[in-house]
Design a protein around this motif. Structure first.
Motif, PDB file in Angstrom:
ATOM      1  N   MET A 619       0.804  -1.228   0.000  1.00  5.55           N
ATOM      2  CA  MET A 619       0.000   0.000   0.000  1.00  5.55           C
ATOM      3  C   MET A 619       0.831   1.269   0.000  1.00  5.55           C
ATOM      4  O   MET A 619       0.455   2.267  -0.606  1.00  5.55           O
ATOM      5  CB  MET A 619      -0.952  -0.014   1.206  1.00  5.55           C
ATOM      6  CG  MET A 619      -2.056  -1.044   1.093  1.00  5.55           C
ATOM      7  SD  MET A 619      -3.217  -0.968   2.490  1.00  5.55           S
ATOM      8  CE  MET A 619      -2.236  -1.749   3.776  1.00  5.55           C
ATOM      9  N   GLY A 620       1.977   1.247   0.693  1.00  5.89           N
ATOM     10  CA  GLY A 620       2.795   2.452   0.780  1.00  5.89           C
ATOM     11  C   GLY A 620       4.100   2.354   0.039  1.00  5.89           C
ATOM     12  O   GLY A 620       5.033   3.113   0.336  1.00  5.89           O
ATOM     13  N   GLY A 621       4.227   1.423  -0.914  1.00  4.73           N
ATOM     14  CA  GLY A 621       5.448   1.326  -1.697  1.00  4.73           C
ATOM     15  C   GLY A 621       6.614   0.773  -0.914  1.00  4.73           C
ATOM     16  O   GLY A 621       6.451   0.028   0.054  1.00  4.73           O
ATOM     17  N   PHE A 622       7.826   1.154  -1.320  1.00  6.65           N
ATOM     18  CA  PHE A 622       9.043   0.549  -0.782  1.00  6.65           C
ATOM     19  C   PHE A 622       9.145   0.690   0.733  1.00  6.65           C
ATOM     20  O   PHE A 622       9.420  -0.265   1.448  1.00  6.65           O
ATOM     21  CB  PHE A 622      10.273   1.178  -1.447  1.00  6.65           C
ATOM     22  CG  PHE A 622      11.569   0.604  -0.962  1.00  6.65           C
ATOM     23  CD1 PHE A 622      11.918  -0.699  -1.262  1.00  6.65           C
ATOM     24  CD2 PHE A 622      12.442   1.366  -0.205  1.00  6.65           C
ATOM     25  CE1 PHE A 622      13.110  -1.247  -0.810  1.00  6.65           C
ATOM     26  CE2 PHE A 622      13.639   0.834   0.252  1.00  6.65           C
ATOM     27  CZ  PHE A 622      13.976  -0.471  -0.052  1.00  6.65           C
ATOM     28  N   THR A 623       8.946   1.868   1.251  1.00  7.63           N
ATOM     29  CA  THR A 623       9.109   2.095   2.684  1.00  7.63           C
ATOM     30  C   THR A 623       7.787   2.129   3.437  1.00  7.63           C
ATOM     31  O   THR A 623       7.786   2.192   4.661  1.00  7.63           O
ATOM     32  CB  THR A 623       9.826   3.432   2.947  1.00  7.63           C
ATOM     33  OG1 THR A 623       9.010   4.493   2.444  1.00  7.63           O
ATOM     34  CG2 THR A 623      11.183   3.457   2.273  1.00  7.63           C
ATOM     35  N   GLY A 624       6.687   2.108   2.717  1.00 11.39           N
ATOM     36  CA  GLY A 624       5.393   2.266   3.365  1.00 11.39           C
ATOM     37  C   GLY A 624       4.936   3.707   3.443  1.00 11.39           C
ATOM     38  O   GLY A 624       3.889   3.989   4.025  1.00 11.39           O
ATOM     39  N   SER A 625       5.695   4.637   2.852  1.00  7.25           N
ATOM     40  CA  SER A 625       5.377   6.059   2.982  1.00  7.25           C
ATOM     41  C   SER A 625       4.734   6.658   1.737  1.00  7.25           C
ATOM     42  O   SER A 625       4.342   7.822   1.754  1.00  7.25           O
ATOM     43  CB  SER A 625       6.649   6.853   3.312  1.00  7.25           C
ATOM     44  OG  SER A 625       7.604   6.714   2.272  1.00  7.25           O
ATOM     45  N   ASP A 626       4.614   5.905   0.648  1.00  7.16           N
ATOM     46  CA  ASP A 626       3.982   6.447  -0.562  1.00  7.16           C
ATOM     47  C   ASP A 626       2.480   6.624  -0.336  1.00  7.16           C
ATOM     48  O   ASP A 626       1.809   5.713   0.162  1.00  7.16           O
ATOM     49  CB  ASP A 626       4.189   5.500  -1.749  1.00  7.16           C
ATOM     50  CG  ASP A 626       5.625   5.440  -2.210  1.00  7.16           C
ATOM     51  OD1 ASP A 626       6.437   6.234  -1.712  1.00  7.16           O
ATOM     52  OD2 ASP A 626       5.934   4.583  -3.064  1.00  7.16           O
ATOM     53  N   PRO A 627       1.903   7.753  -0.727  1.00 10.08           N
ATOM     54  CA  PRO A 627       0.458   7.973  -0.549  1.00 10.08           C
ATOM     55  C   PRO A 627      -0.347   7.306  -1.659  1.00 10.08           C
ATOM     56  O   PRO A 627      -1.152   7.957  -2.341  1.00 10.08           O
ATOM     57  CB  PRO A 627       0.354   9.497  -0.600  1.00 10.08           C
ATOM     58  CG  PRO A 627       1.456   9.914  -1.527  1.00 10.08           C
ATOM     59  CD  PRO A 627       2.590   8.955  -1.265  1.00 10.08           C
ATOM     60  N   ALA A 628      -0.150   6.014  -1.827  1.00  9.56           N
ATOM     61  CA  ALA A 628      -0.758   5.311  -2.953  1.00  9.56           C
ATOM     62  C   ALA A 628      -2.170   4.832  -2.657  1.00  9.56           C
ATOM     63  O   ALA A 628      -3.008   4.762  -3.559  1.00  9.56           O
ATOM     64  CB  ALA A 628       0.121   4.120  -3.350  1.00  9.56           C
ATOM     65  N   MET A 629      -2.441   4.473  -1.415  1.00  3.65           N
ATOM     66  CA  MET A 629      -3.756   3.929  -1.067  1.00  3.65           C
ATOM     67  C   MET A 629      -4.648   5.016  -0.485  1.00  3.65           C
ATOM     68  O   MET A 629      -4.226   5.802   0.361  1.00  3.65           O
ATOM     69  CB  MET A 629      -3.614   2.777  -0.071  1.00  3.65           C
ATOM     70  CG  MET A 629      -4.929   2.114   0.321  1.00  3.65           C
ATOM     71  SD  MET A 629      -5.781   1.365  -1.109  1.00  3.65           S
ATOM     72  CE  MET A 629      -4.834  -0.141  -1.284  1.00  3.65           C
ATOM     73  N   THR A 630      -5.893   5.043  -0.958  1.00  2.00           N
ATOM     74  CA  THR A 630      -6.909   5.947  -0.423  1.00  2.00           C
ATOM     75  C   THR A 630      -8.128   5.127  -0.034  1.00  2.00           C
ATOM     76  O   THR A 630      -8.296   3.972  -0.457  1.00  2.00           O
ATOM     77  CB  THR A 630      -7.320   7.009  -1.449  1.00  2.00           C
ATOM     78  OG1 THR A 630      -7.925   6.343  -2.576  1.00  2.00           O
ATOM     79  CG2 THR A 630      -6.117   7.816  -1.929  1.00  2.00           C
ATOM     80  N   VAL A 631      -8.988   5.722   0.751  1.00  2.00           N
ATOM     81  CA  VAL A 631     -10.214   5.022   1.144  1.00  2.00           C
ATOM     82  C   VAL A 631     -11.054   4.700  -0.080  1.00  2.00           C
ATOM     83  O   VAL A 631     -11.604   3.596  -0.215  1.00  2.00           O
ATOM     84  CB  VAL A 631     -11.011   5.877   2.149  1.00  2.00           C
ATOM     85  CG1 VAL A 631     -12.391   5.252   2.398  1.00  2.00           C
ATOM     86  CG2 VAL A 631     -10.254   6.008   3.457  1.00  2.00           C
ATOM     87  N   ALA A 632     -11.161   5.661  -1.008  1.00  2.00           N
ATOM     88  CA  ALA A 632     -11.972   5.434  -2.202  1.00  2.00           C
ATOM     89  C   ALA A 632     -11.421   4.276  -3.031  1.00  2.00           C
ATOM     90  O   ALA A 632     -12.185   3.426  -3.532  1.00  2.00           O
ATOM     91  CB  ALA A 632     -12.017   6.712  -3.042  1.00  2.00           C
TER      92      ALA A 632
END
Length: 694
Positions: A619-632
């Motif tokens: 969900m957050g990419g390599f480190t978990g910090s990417d804002p890739a996942m949203t509720v929608a």
């Protein structure tokens, strides 16, 4: 100096096939008889170092390996460079380096050979092309020295035994240097356009790092190429157009695809390749990233030590690349003095400026970059150091033998280069006094005798050539024994797939903790981000055998194969843990869902992908910090039946701590009790929890 052979007469028949084979094996008719066999020996040495016990590499860097596996399952994942075959998110680099591995894996099957054989081939090819480039400008002895230096560069050996993109980048840049030098020598446009095209391919391998050679290439072509100034400028404009096209085509295609029909671009802040280019893989590397991994201003300690002029000589990076930097710099300065009065188009002087510019730009950027900086990035310095060492050594030695007029230049310069290099090798080895303690004293003795032989051979008539040749031979020992020992160490030790390094641990890194191969990436001892013991690759056969697991390509105990953490896998930043029992439960209950599971970071997702062969959302990419996942987005996945399970916990929420996603899951999902899959009260020490969605 390079011998110029007469051009064949018009109408001359092409060489017979047997003649081509003989030329390939033994060299051209005018070449010294020893030259081509010596080259083959160096290439064989390089291949042996890069390929020795290759299976010990296992899955190497599991982040990229998971993307390779996904690319063999989906052509869409192949094109985008997706981490998972469901195409939720890409890796944080362009996919060109992955393509060679994925194509081979589609032919021979996914496994260590498909991941690492392309790296071996690319590394050996870079040595061969560097030899051809240096030979054209400086002759056979210089070319052989350069090839040997590159083959024995410690960090180059380490990275060529791993599946990071740097190996392909170095090959493309060396090939671009060959083409640029040919354009300078001949004045033709086509080789210059080829050079620009190859740099563009480098951009699609590791983005803006490929452009670090552009200032040197363009400046030297403008200064030294044969055409007039107007044509030179026009040629550079044309090359710039080719560079722009060959660099931007993949980015433009990807960003033109609607966001809902392509994966999120890992490492970006808005899901576009353009943001990745100028941000995480661009200015963020130079100036540091806020909250980025290893960022200087806001992201914590760099894996390569503090930024500054001495970074490439520090305890972490010094033993990887800096052995011959003193020799290269001294030789470059002395040779430019020797050749300064030659015509503008002199090829040797132009080549010195080309390789010197390559070295200077990389040195400045790598030394002062405040963002993420791994020691293995410095493999890009290897070709320039090797070329300048070979060219400088051969030019200075040959100049002293040809004419007494240059006596004031070459003996002090060559002797100083050998002396300083030997002293620096002694210093590097003295940082780990218990590792091969005899070696540093051997190098010191060889350096002293080499300097004495070179000076005696020049100034004592009776000694003559014998003393000079003996001094040169001892100089080779003094300069190559140290990096050669580190290279052998890298070849005989299982690689750390995340942060490959050569030689012994120096025992110092950020915060004063272990920074060599014996410590974890970035210099911290203990367990690497993937849960693997520091200094080990994730999922390699040696580690698996010690833990009682299976070799890559078999199932066995997944938790042991995925990092060796008892009872499960540590997910790295925001990763949580997953156990063998949980994975078996998910496989039985995935149904028709696209993804087996959603986890916070690629550190967890990659290992599950490698173990199960099924798509997993990071969900957050390599480190978990990417804002890739949203509720929608999550709601849509659940509504479409594409995702049924999500793992929360581990100290960070999905998508860089997006509390809204976590809150929605906790409100609308059903907590799966560990007893349902045979687990304990929690799934691990981090308290990660599995939820059923929909």
């Amino acid at each position: 100096m390079t011998q110029t052979l007469p051009a064949p007469a018009a109408g001359t028949a092409a060489p017979a096939p047997g003649g081509r084979i003989r030329r390939l094996l033994l060299g051209a008719p005018g070449d010294p008889r020893w030259s081509r066999p010596a080259l083959w020996a160096i290439l064989a040495l390089a291949a042996a170092l890069y390929a020795w016990d290759l299976n010990s590499g296992g899955y190497a860097n599991s982040y990229y390996s998971a993307a390779v596996k996904s690319g063999t399952q989906s052509w869409k994942a192949f094109f985008f460079g997706s981490l998972d075959a469901g195409n939720y998110i890409t890796v944080d680099k362009p996919p060109m380096a992955l393509w060679a591995q994925e194509l081979l894996a589609r032919v021979i099957g996914f496994g260590t050979p498909a991941l690492l054989l392309p790296q071996v081939i690319e590394g050996v090819a870079a040595v061969a092309i560097l030899h051809a480039t240096v030979r054209r400008a400086f002759g056979h002895p210089a070319a052989l020295i350069a090839a040997a230096v590159l083959a024995l560069t410690p960090i180059t050996v380490a990275i060529n035994r791993d599946n990071n993109p740097d190996t392909l980048l170095v090959l493309l840049l060396v090939a671009a240097a060959w083409a640029c030098q040919r354009a300078i020598d001949t004045g033709r446009l086509r080789p210059l356009l080829l050079s620009a095209f190859l740099i563009g391919c480098g951009f699609n391998t590791k983005m803006l790092q490929a452009f670090l050679v552009v200032p040197a290439f363009a400046a030297v072509y403008l200064i030294a190429a044969r055409p007039g100034i107007v044509r030179r400028l026009a040629h550079l404009v044309a090359a710039g157009a080719v560079l722009a096209a060959s660099s931007a085509w993949w980015m433009l295609i990807v960003d033109a695809v609607p966001a809902g029909r392509r994966p999120y671009i890992g490492g970006s802040t808005d899901g576009t390749v353009w943001d990745l280019v100028i941000g995480y893989n661009g200015l963020g590397r130079v100036f540091g990233e806020n909250n980025g991994p290893g960022g200087g201003r806001g992201g914590g300690a760099s894996f390569g030590g503090q930024a500054g002029a001495g970074r490439l000589f520090n305890d972490i990076v010094g033993g990887q690349i800096s052995w011959l930097i003193p020799f290269a710099v001294i030789a470059l300065a002395a040779c430019l003095v020797l050749l300064w009065k030659r015509p503008r188009t002199d090829l040797a002087r132009a080549a010195l400026l080309l390789w010197g510019g390559w070295l200077a730009v990389h040195y400045v950027i790598f030394s002062f970059a405040e963002g993420t900086f791994h020691p293995y990035y410095t493999t890009a310095l290897g070709p320039a150091i090797a070329a300048l060492t070979g060219a400088g050594g051969a030019l200075l030695f040959g100049a002293g033998r040809r004419t007494a007029r240059l006596t004031w230049v070459w003996p002090p310069a060559l002797s100083a280069a050998v002396a300083v290099t030997g002293a620096w090798a002694f210093t590097l080895l003295n940082r780990t006094p218990s590792w091969q303690p005899w070696l540093r004293w051997t190098i010191a003795a060889a350096a002293v005798l080499a300097v004495a032989g070179l000076l005696i051979g020049r100034f004592v008539r009776r000694a003559g050539t014998r003393a000079a040749v003996a001094g040169a031979a001892l100089a080779v020992v003094a300069t190559l024994a140290g990096p050669g020992a580190y290279a052998v160490s890298a070849a005989s030790t299982a690689s750390n797939g995340t942060n490959p390094q050569a030689g012994p641990s120096t025992g110092s890194g950020p915060g004063g903790m272990g920074g060599g191969p014996g410590g974890m990436p970035g210099g911290f001892k203990g367990r690497a981000p993937g849960g693997a013991p520091g200094g080990q690759n994730s999922g390699g056969p040696r580690q698996n055998a010690e833990a009682g697991g299976q070799t890559p390509g078999t199932r066995g105990d997944w938790s042991r194969r995925s990092g060796g953490m008892r009872g499960g896998f540590g997910g790295g930043p925001g990763g949580g843990e997953t156990s063998t029992q949980m994975i078996s439960y998910l496989e039985k209950n995935q149904g028709n869902a696209t993804w087996l599971l959603a986890v916070s970071s690629a550190q967890s997702a990659g290992s599950i992908i490698l173990s199960t062969g099924r798509p997993v959302i990071a969900m957050g990419g390599f480190t978990g910090s990417d804002p890739a996942m949203t509720v929608a987005k999550l709601q849509q996945y659940v509504k479409d039946g594409r995702l049924r399970y999500i793992l929360l916990g581990g100290g960070m929420g999905p998508g860089g701590g997006d509390a809204s996603v976590t809150a929605w899951v906790q409100k609308n999902g059903t907590l799966v009790k560990p007893a349902e899959y045979g687990g304990t009260s929690t799934s691990g020490s981090t308290g990660a929890q599995l939820y059923r969605l929909g």
